[in-house]
Motif scaffolding. Structure first.
Motif, PDB file in Angstrom:
ATOM      1  N   TYR A 112       0.850  -1.198   0.000  1.00 34.79           N
ATOM      2  CA  TYR A 112       0.000   0.000   0.000  1.00 34.79           C
ATOM      3  C   TYR A 112       0.890   1.255   0.000  1.00 34.79           C
ATOM      4  CZ  TYR A 112      -3.764  -3.158   1.654  1.00 34.79           C
ATOM      5  OH  TYR A 112      -4.674  -4.176   1.807  1.00 34.79           O
ATOM      6  N   GLY A 113       1.942   1.205   0.803  1.00 38.21           N
ATOM      7  CA  GLY A 113       2.864   2.346   0.869  1.00 38.21           C
ATOM      8  C   GLY A 113       3.592   2.557  -0.449  1.00 38.21           C
ATOM      9  N   ILE A 114       4.061   1.460  -1.037  1.00 33.51           N
ATOM     10  CA  ILE A 114       4.763   1.561  -2.327  1.00 33.51           C
ATOM     11  C   ILE A 114       3.799   2.081  -3.401  1.00 33.51           C
ATOM     12  CG2 ILE A 114       5.930   0.236  -4.129  1.00 33.51           C
ATOM     13  CD1 ILE A 114       6.960  -1.641  -1.855  1.00 33.51           C
ATOM     14  N   SER A 115       2.557   1.632  -3.334  1.00 31.00           N
ATOM     15  CA  SER A 115       1.545   2.091  -4.298  1.00 31.00           C
ATOM     16  C   SER A 115       1.390   3.605  -4.229  1.00 31.00           C
ATOM     17  CB  SER A 115       0.185   1.436  -3.991  1.00 31.00           C
ATOM     18  OG  SER A 115       0.275   0.028  -4.025  1.00 31.00           O
ATOM     19  N   ALA A 116       1.343   4.121  -2.991  1.00 32.84           N
ATOM     20  CA  ALA A 116       1.153   5.566  -2.804  1.00 32.84           C
ATOM     21  C   ALA A 116       2.359   6.340  -3.326  1.00 32.84           C
ATOM     22  CB  ALA A 116       0.919   5.869  -1.332  1.00 32.84           C
ATOM     23  N   VAL A 117       3.566   5.818  -3.078  1.00 31.64           N
ATOM     24  CA  VAL A 117       4.780   6.481  -3.567  1.00 31.64           C
ATOM     25  C   VAL A 117       4.760   6.526  -5.092  1.00 31.64           C
ATOM     26  CG1 VAL A 117       7.284   6.203  -3.813  1.00 31.64           C
ATOM     27  CG2 VAL A 117       6.211   5.943  -1.559  1.00 31.64           C
ATOM     28  N   ASP A 118       4.414   5.392  -5.705  1.00 35.40           N
ATOM     29  CA  ASP A 118       4.393   5.326  -7.163  1.00 35.40           C
ATOM     30  C   ASP A 118       3.432   6.360  -7.750  1.00 35.40           C
ATOM     31  OD1 ASP A 118       5.094   3.525  -9.675  1.00 35.40           O
ATOM     32  OD2 ASP A 118       2.929   3.907  -9.740  1.00 35.40           O
ATOM     33  N   THR A 119       2.242   6.444  -7.177  1.00 33.07           N
ATOM     34  CA  THR A 119       1.249   7.402  -7.683  1.00 33.07           C
ATOM     35  C   THR A 119       1.745   8.837  -7.507  1.00 33.07           C
ATOM     36  OG1 THR A 119      -0.552   5.852  -7.237  1.00 33.07           O
ATOM     37  CG2 THR A 119      -1.149   8.193  -7.414  1.00 33.07           C
ATOM     38  N   ALA A 120       2.375   9.113  -6.365  1.00 35.80           N
ATOM     39  CA  ALA A 120       2.897  10.469  -6.125  1.00 35.80           C
ATOM     40  C   ALA A 120       3.996  10.807  -7.130  1.00 35.80           C
ATOM     41  CB  ALA A 120       3.420  10.576  -4.694  1.00 35.80           C
ATOM     42  N   LEU A 121       4.823   9.817  -7.488  1.00 34.39           N
ATOM     43  CA  LEU A 121       5.884  10.056  -8.483  1.00 34.39           C
ATOM     44  C   LEU A 121       5.291  10.368  -9.857  1.00 34.39           C
ATOM     45  CD1 LEU A 121       8.420   7.277  -7.422  1.00 34.39           C
ATOM     46  CD2 LEU A 121       8.746   9.754  -7.188  1.00 34.39           C
ATOM     47  N   TRP A 122       4.207   9.676 -10.211  1.00 35.78           N
ATOM     48  CA  TRP A 122       3.533   9.976 -11.486  1.00 35.78           C
ATOM     49  C   TRP A 122       2.925  11.376 -11.450  1.00 35.78           C
ATOM     50  CZ3 TRP A 122       3.576   7.674 -16.138  1.00 35.78           C
ATOM     51  CH2 TRP A 122       4.037   6.345 -16.227  1.00 35.78           C
ATOM     52  N   ASP A 123       2.415  11.774 -10.296  1.00 35.36           N
ATOM     53  CA  ASP A 123       1.864  13.131 -10.164  1.00 35.36           C
ATOM     54  C   ASP A 123       2.969  14.161 -10.415  1.00 35.36           C
ATOM     55  OD1 ASP A 123       0.025  15.173  -9.573  1.00 35.36           O
ATOM     56  OD2 ASP A 123       0.350  15.014  -7.404  1.00 35.36           O
ATOM     57  N   ILE A 124       4.133  13.911  -9.822  1.00 35.33           N
ATOM     58  CA  ILE A 124       5.277  14.811 -10.029  1.00 35.33           C
ATOM     59  C   ILE A 124       5.694  14.828 -11.505  1.00 35.33           C
ATOM     60  CG2 ILE A 124       7.763  15.077  -9.563  1.00 35.33           C
ATOM     61  CD1 ILE A 124       7.122  14.033  -6.692  1.00 35.33           C
ATOM     62  N   ARG A 125       5.735  13.643 -12.107  1.00 36.79           N
ATOM     63  CA  ARG A 125       6.136  13.535 -13.523  1.00 36.79           C
ATOM     64  C   ARG A 125       5.222  14.395 -14.406  1.00 36.79           C
ATOM     65  NH1 ARG A 125      10.127  13.550 -14.944  1.00 36.79           N
ATOM     66  NH2 ARG A 125      10.219  13.825 -17.138  1.00 36.79           N
ATOM     67  N   GLY A 126       3.925  14.265 -14.163  1.00 37.28           N
ATOM     68  CA  GLY A 126       2.960  15.044 -14.955  1.00 37.28           C
ATOM     69  C   GLY A 126       3.139  16.538 -14.747  1.00 37.28           C
ATOM     70  N   LYS A 127       3.376  16.920 -13.500  1.00 38.25           N
ATOM     71  CA  LYS A 127       3.570  18.343 -13.217  1.00 38.25           C
ATOM     72  C   LYS A 127       4.861  18.847 -13.872  1.00 38.25           C
ATOM     73  CE  LYS A 127       0.872  18.310  -8.967  1.00 38.25           C
ATOM     74  NZ  LYS A 127       0.869  17.868  -7.562  1.00 38.25           N
TER      75      LYS A 127
END
Ligand SMILES: [Mg+2]
Length: 365
Positions: A103-118
């Motif tokens: 669950y923690g790794i999932s959240a990190v991955d999603t946050a990294l994609w958010d950063i990538r898009g930004k």
């Protein structure tokens, strides 16, 4: 662009569900749902948001992510999404391939994609190949009420709010049959039972439910990883079988399909490895001719990420949303369906930022 800060924020927002308090999740039943945010900050000033599945103000889960997962992320290059995810999974493999660590790794991955898009100035959906749709059908995933009056009243309410697809979480025939009748021809009905039955019990229900014409039957068998059991129920051909919200990775879906267990795969972006893993699962589903309809019992960045993921898949799967009205909205109402549909945010990354005032007011840890 380096990650210089990583923190979790646990928020619990009360809701009105129109019925008795729903599931207990191993604690006291409560009309409130958690959002466990992971917030990553970079040296360029960009911030990314992810979400880990959480219930019952799970401070132990928050602590686990804080102490075991996030220290491995600080100092890393934010663009290396797949490499960070791999390193976290590899280093933490002994602590579980399904559950809290993932669950923690999932959240990190999603946050990294958010950063990538930004960083690119593009909405996430564009990074995933671009949209097949600008808005999605949303299905009302009703809570479990356990009595005919409430489930009938709330089914009608959902129809009147414009939902064309409704999922029940009832596990007894009178409630299921009454809700199907209440939906009438106005909404398609699915049934999610959350793994209550032995295979023999599930086969009895499978026969009894058949005349109701359910769109799918979800997780009828205990335990969730009893893929042979699911396959036995599926083999009757009376129902399309949906499952996967309790899976940890692509490989669990490979095992489900090898067993002949499912028609519909339901990975959860906050439980199954984040955006990166869901892309792999989607590709596998396409190749295996399995329908891909992500699970989403989330209201924060996980729900927003699921919107982008669903919009980027050719089948434009319906978005699941638990049917309840929150005391406050994390995104100012931007994630509230209108007439049973929801627009994909167009801003960079996830395209929505959580309201700091709501976070402050409902933060529990
Ligand atoms: Mg379910």
């Amino acid at each position: 662009m380096k990650i210089i800060g990583a923190e979790t924020i646990l928020v619990s927002v009360p809701f009105e569900a129109g019925g008795i308090p729903p599931w207990s999740f191993g604690g006291d039943p409560k009309c409130a749902f958690d959002t466990l945010f992971v917030r990553l900050e970079t040296d360029s000033g960009l911030v990314g948001w992810g979400e880990a599945f959480s219930r019952n103000e799970d401070t132990a889960l928050k602590s686990l992510i804080d102490t075991r997962v996030l220290p491995l992320v600080v100092g890393r290059e934010a663009a290396e999404i797949a490499r960070i995810k791999f390193d976290l999974e590899f280093e933490l493999q002994n602590f579980g391939r399904v559950g809290p660590i993932v669950y923690g790794i999932s959240a990190v991955d999603t946050a990294l994609w958010d950063i990538r898009g930004k960083a690119c100035g593009e909405p996430l959906v564009n990074l995933l190949g671009g949209p097949f749709a600008g808005e999605l059908e949303v299905y009302a995933s009703l809570l479990r009420y356990g009595n005919v009056d409430d489930v009938v009243r709330i089914t009608r309410q959902a129809v009147e709010r414009g939902y064309r697809y409704i999922k029940l979480h009832e596990i007894t025939m009178p409630e299921i049959a009454a809700a199907c009748e209440a939906a009438g021809g106005d909404a398609v009905v699915m049934l999610d039972t959350n793994c209550p039955w032995s295979v023999e019990e599930a086969l009895r229900y499978d026969a009894e439910l058949a005349p109701l014409g359910l769109y799918w039957l979800e997780e009828p068998v205990w335990p969730p990883e009893n893929y042979r059991g699911l396959a036995r129920v599926r083999a009757t051909g009376r129902h399309r079988i949906a499952a996967g919200e309790n899976a940890g990775s692509l490989y669990d879906f490979v095992a489900m399909v090898d067993a002949g267990a499912i028609d519909i795969a339901q990975p959860d972006v906050a439980k199954t490895g984040g955006v990166t893993e869901l892309l792999k699962i989607a590709a596998f589903c396409d190749a295996a001719s399995i329908e891909y309809v992500p699970h989403c019992a989330l209201f924060g960045p996980g729900q927003v990420a699921t919107l982008h993921l669903n919009a980027a898949h050719r089948s434009t799967p319906m978005l699941e949303r638990l049917y309840c009205d929150f005391e406050a909205e994390l995104y100012g109402g931007a994630t509230l369906p209108v007439d049973g549909r929801l627009k994909v945010p167009q801003g960079p990354g996830l395209g929505l930022e959580p309201d700091p005032a709501v976070i402050e007011r409902y933060r529990v840890a």
